[in-house]
Design a protein around this motif. Structure first.
Motif, PDB file in Angstrom:
ATOM      1  N   VAL A  54       0.877  -1.136  -0.005  1.00 22.79           N
ATOM      2  CA  VAL A  54       0.135   0.207  -0.068  1.00 22.79           C
ATOM      3  C   VAL A  54       1.054   0.951   0.079  1.00 22.79           C
ATOM      4  O   VAL A  54       1.572   1.569   1.106  1.00 22.79           O
ATOM      5  CB  VAL A  54      -0.975  -0.059   1.303  1.00 22.79           C
ATOM      6  CG1 VAL A  54      -1.836   1.472   1.103  1.00 22.79           C
ATOM      7  CG2 VAL A  54      -1.765  -1.201   1.139  1.00 22.79           C
ATOM      8  N   SER A  55       1.128   1.767  -1.308  1.00 21.32           N
ATOM      9  CA  SER A  55       1.828   3.031  -1.277  1.00 21.32           C
ATOM     10  C   SER A  55       3.270   2.713  -0.990  1.00 21.32           C
ATOM     11  O   SER A  55       3.811   3.335  -0.243  1.00 21.32           O
ATOM     12  CB  SER A  55       1.406   4.460  -0.577  1.00 21.32           C
ATOM     13  OG  SER A  55       2.001   5.440  -0.992  1.00 21.32           O
ATOM     14  N   LYS A  56       3.911   1.656  -1.432  1.00 21.37           N
ATOM     15  CA  LYS A  56       5.105   0.964  -0.872  1.00 21.37           C
ATOM     16  C   LYS A  56       5.428   0.556   0.351  1.00 21.37           C
ATOM     17  O   LYS A  56       6.379   0.380   0.950  1.00 21.37           O
ATOM     18  CB  LYS A  56       6.292   2.126  -1.338  1.00 21.37           C
ATOM     19  CG  LYS A  56       6.350   2.453  -2.859  1.00 21.37           C
ATOM     20  CD  LYS A  56       6.320   1.467  -3.804  1.00 21.37           C
ATOM     21  CE  LYS A  56       6.178   1.834  -5.463  1.00 21.37           C
ATOM     22  NZ  LYS A  56       6.126   0.710  -6.281  1.00 21.37           N
ATOM     23  N   ILE A  57       4.013   0.776   1.302  1.00 15.06           N
ATOM     24  CA  ILE A  57       4.278   0.188   2.516  1.00 15.06           C
ATOM     25  C   ILE A  57       3.892  -1.358   2.613  1.00 15.06           C
ATOM     26  O   ILE A  57       2.750  -1.632   1.837  1.00 15.06           O
ATOM     27  CB  ILE A  57       3.439   1.062   3.486  1.00 15.06           C
ATOM     28  CG1 ILE A  57       3.742   2.639   3.450  1.00 15.06           C
ATOM     29  CG2 ILE A  57       3.433   0.470   4.828  1.00 15.06           C
ATOM     30  CD1 ILE A  57       3.005   3.347   4.249  1.00 15.06           C
ATOM     31  N   LYS A  58       4.793  -2.120   2.975  1.00  7.37           N
ATOM     32  CA  LYS A  58       4.455  -3.548   3.217  1.00  7.37           C
ATOM     33  C   LYS A  58       3.194  -4.015   4.061  1.00  7.37           C
ATOM     34  O   LYS A  58       2.896  -3.446   4.984  1.00  7.37           O
ATOM     35  CB  LYS A  58       5.519  -4.439   3.606  1.00  7.37           C
ATOM     36  CG  LYS A  58       6.812  -4.291   2.801  1.00  7.37           C
ATOM     37  CD  LYS A  58       7.878  -5.076   3.219  1.00  7.37           C
ATOM     38  CE  LYS A  58       9.313  -5.055   2.251  1.00  7.37           C
ATOM     39  NZ  LYS A  58      10.527  -5.628   3.076  1.00  7.37           N
ATOM     40  N   TRP A  59       2.404  -4.786   3.688  1.00  3.17           N
ATOM     41  CA  TRP A  59       1.419  -5.509   4.541  1.00  3.17           C
ATOM     42  C   TRP A  59       1.899  -5.999   5.801  1.00  3.17           C
ATOM     43  O   TRP A  59       2.937  -6.440   5.923  1.00  3.17           O
ATOM     44  CB  TRP A  59       0.661  -6.802   3.866  1.00  3.17           C
ATOM     45  CG  TRP A  59      -0.105  -6.087   2.654  1.00  3.17           C
ATOM     46  CD1 TRP A  59       0.231  -6.702   1.142  1.00  3.17           C
ATOM     47  CD2 TRP A  59      -1.210  -5.554   2.443  1.00  3.17           C
ATOM     48  NE1 TRP A  59      -0.577  -6.364   0.266  1.00  3.17           N
ATOM     49  CE2 TRP A  59      -1.435  -5.681   1.060  1.00  3.17           C
ATOM     50  CE3 TRP A  59      -2.218  -5.067   3.234  1.00  3.17           C
ATOM     51  CZ2 TRP A  59      -2.738  -4.904   0.756  1.00  3.17           C
ATOM     52  CZ3 TRP A  59      -3.274  -4.609   2.991  1.00  3.17           C
ATOM     53  CH2 TRP A  59      -3.591  -4.588   1.480  1.00  3.17           C
TER      54      TRP A  59
END
Length: 608
Positions: free
Chosen positions: A32-37
């Motif tokens: 999500v916007s380069k933020i990992k799950w």
């Protein structure tokens, strides 16, 4: 109180089930916007609740929500998520409540899911995203959906969502753009008149409503042209609005939440599921210390952590305190920097500029535009106690001309304001105007403005919201400015209309956020005096989150983390925060969409 442990109800607590993550990965959404799950499980939530003394958590799905592919697919995913939350509430009696996902913008399917989730699953309310597929909450098609929620007196939990063309914006999203989207959808809802039509819906605005509290006065002014009674209407509506505390842990933010209506309309939200333990611990610590920082009583702090949520989920509306009450302030917040008796943001349109534009485009609309009047300005300065005024250009339509026509107009403007300045350089200064979309021209015009015309600085008229993620300004323009050490006025191309609905309106803030994150500030602007216009008064509120972008730049996110912690937590010398709190910021008095653009003397206070 010092050392007291408060029990809590958490209204902002996310589930991130494996099936949901796998479904989205199958759709190509790997992060999500380069933020990992995050790694999440029900057991993890229970463990965190024990750690932070959370009696009950109200579960929800976070961004990017459940609407993908088509209505049928989204309906199945929505149903599965809602049943998962209901099962958690059943498996852990008394510990969990939840907000249902629905398939908006498919209103018919959303109504069916609403009935099932509230009547059969017994969930506590509905969770809505700020936008779904680009549609905001003021959409005309949503009327039937709101009518049903109003009939039920239901609770809507509102969470920010990303936007399609900003998926690659990385940390700019959680630290700035996403929360703006919450505020934008609230404005869209208000502009539609839904706040009047459906007054029995109760709302939880996550993340403190984004930037709604500090932007509120500007918003009122911007809406009054269309809705003359808007201030009274919103004062009544506030009794149905609750702001949650998630990510709002800083001294410039908490008083804004408490003062938006009153402290009985602030509820604890942790953002657990996505937020890390350090962030939640900081949040809890900040609100637990409101007795010493802001003079709240133990009972008032307890209400924020648990009492207000209990009343919200009960049957009774919590009235807004109507009597005069002291404004809550923080003893730790830094006062704005005084800038003396100089007005930095004052517009003028010399008569020769008007004549030039009319010669180029006879159809150009100058309704309401007043030509420069030096005597009027000097009288205004005398009445308002200013020693000096710095003039700049603000004529939004002119930027649409582009090309040589625009170059010609800007040259006339710069030469005319040079004459204004030469008459009385002690009292009148001027910013040169350049077109940043024509870099080679801009470079030569900057030299002409400063070296030949002897102007005091440069005004950059920007539209950063329309640029790709990696773009700020042409590298050559920034390199040129870095060598000059002159004031740089940052002004949106179009500052008319309603903030956020007009995305360009707050672009001066976006400019600094991007300059921090792309590393451009350190490289090009660290020695420049930036003057930010049309900020809606929200910059101090954003100073601490944007400080993070100063360190965790897109090119050095890992190495910047340790420097951020050292400067901010150990040395108490946050570099980005210090820059923003020492930047000159204009708090404008603005003309609005139902009125002509009037270029006349007006006080636009400079602060910060």
């Amino acid at each position: 109180m010092k050392g007291k442990t408060y029990q809590k109800w958490d209204v902002h607590h996310h589930v991130v089930p494996d099936f949901y993550v796998n479904e989205l990965k199958n759709l190509g959404i790997a992060d999500v916007s380069k933020i990992k799950w995050p790694q999440w499980s029900p057991e993890y939530s229970v463990k965190m609740m024990e750690m932070f003394h959370i009696e009950k958590a109200f579960l929800s799905i976070s961004s990017p929500g459940i609407f993908f592919k088509d209505g049928a697919y989204s309906q199945k995913l929505s149903r599965r998520c809602n049943e998962y939350i209901a099962q958690m509430a059943q498996d852990y009696p008394g510990k969990f409540g939840g907000f249902a996902s629905t398939t908006l913008p498919d209103v018919s399917a959303a109504l069916k899911e609403l009935e099932y989730a509230l009547d059969t699953l017994k969930l506590d309310g509905v969770g809505l995203m700020s936008n779904v597929d680009g549609k905001y909450l003021g959409d005309k098609a949503y009327r039937e959906f709101y009518a049903e929620l109003d009939r039920r007196g239901a609770i809507i939990y509102l969470h920010p969502n990303g936007r399609a063309r900003q998926e690659d914006h990385r940390l700019l999203n959680p630290l700035y753009l996403w929360q703006n989207d919450t505020t934008r959808t609230v404005i869209d809802f208000i502009k539609s008149g839904y706040h009047r039509d459906y007054p029995h819906i109760r709302w939880i605005f996550s993340h403190g409503g984004g930037i709604l509290p500090p932007l509120y006065k500007t918003l009122i002014r911007s809406l009054q042209g269309e809705h003359s009674h808007i201030e009274a209407e919103l004062a009544r509506w506030k009794s149905q609005l609750f702001l949650d505390t998630a990510s709002k842990a800083f001294d410039e933010q908490i008083p804004q939440l408490l003062n938006f209506s009153d402290e009985r309309h602030v509820v604890f939200g942790s953002d657990l599921g996505w937020a890390n333990k350090m962030a939640v611990a900081t949040l809890v610590k900040s609100y637990s210390a409101l007795d010493s920082k802001s003079g709240l009583s133990e009972a008032q702090i307890e209400d924020i952590f648990i009492g207000n949520a209990r009343r919200l989920f009960g049957p009774d509306m919590v009235a807004v305190e109507q009597t005069e009450r002291p404004v809550v302030i923080s003893s730790q917040s830094r006062p704005a920097r005084a800038v003396g008796n100089v007005e930095y943001h004052y517009h003028c349109v010399p008569q020769k500029v008007i004549d030039t534009v009319q010669a180029i485009d006879p159809s150009f609309d100058f309704a309401g535009v007043s030509a420069w009047d030096e005597r009027q300005t000097l009288e205004w300065m005398r009445q308002n106690g200013y020693d000096k005024v710095m003039v700049s250009l603000d004529l939004p339509q002119v930027w649409q001309l582009g090309g040589y026509d625009l170059v010609r107009i800007l040259r006339v403007y710069n030469e005319e304001v040079a004459k204004v300045r030469q008459k009385d350089a002690q009292q009148l200064g001027a910013f040169g105007a350049v077109d940043v979309q024509q870099p080679l021209y801009a470079l030569s015009e900057i030299d002409y403005c400063l070296n030949e015309l002897k102007l005091d600085g440069i005004c950059l008229s920007i539209d950063i919201s329309a640029t790709p993620f990696e773009k700020l300004l042409d590298e050559r323009i920034m390199a040129k400015l870095s060598t000059l050490h002159v004031p740089v006025l940052i002004h949106p191309v179009d500052s008319t209309g309603i903030p956020l609905l007009n995305e360009n309106y707050l672009d001066a803030i976006y400019f600094v956020a991007k300059a921090f994150y792309l590393g451009a500030y350190k490289k090009y602007f660290s020695q420049s005096q930036l003057i930010l216009t049309h900020t809606g008064g929200v910059l101090p509120y954003l100073a601490q989150p944007l400080n993070i972008l100063f360190y965790l730049t897109v090119k050095h996110p890992m190495s910047g983390g340790s420097r951020y912690l050292w400067d901010s937590m150990v040395m108490h010398d946050p570099k980005g925060y210090n820059i923003l709190m020492n930047t000159i910021v204009d708090e404008e008095e603005q003309t609005w969409p139902d009125q002509p653009i009037i270029m006349k003397a007006r006080k636009e206070k400079s602060s910060q």
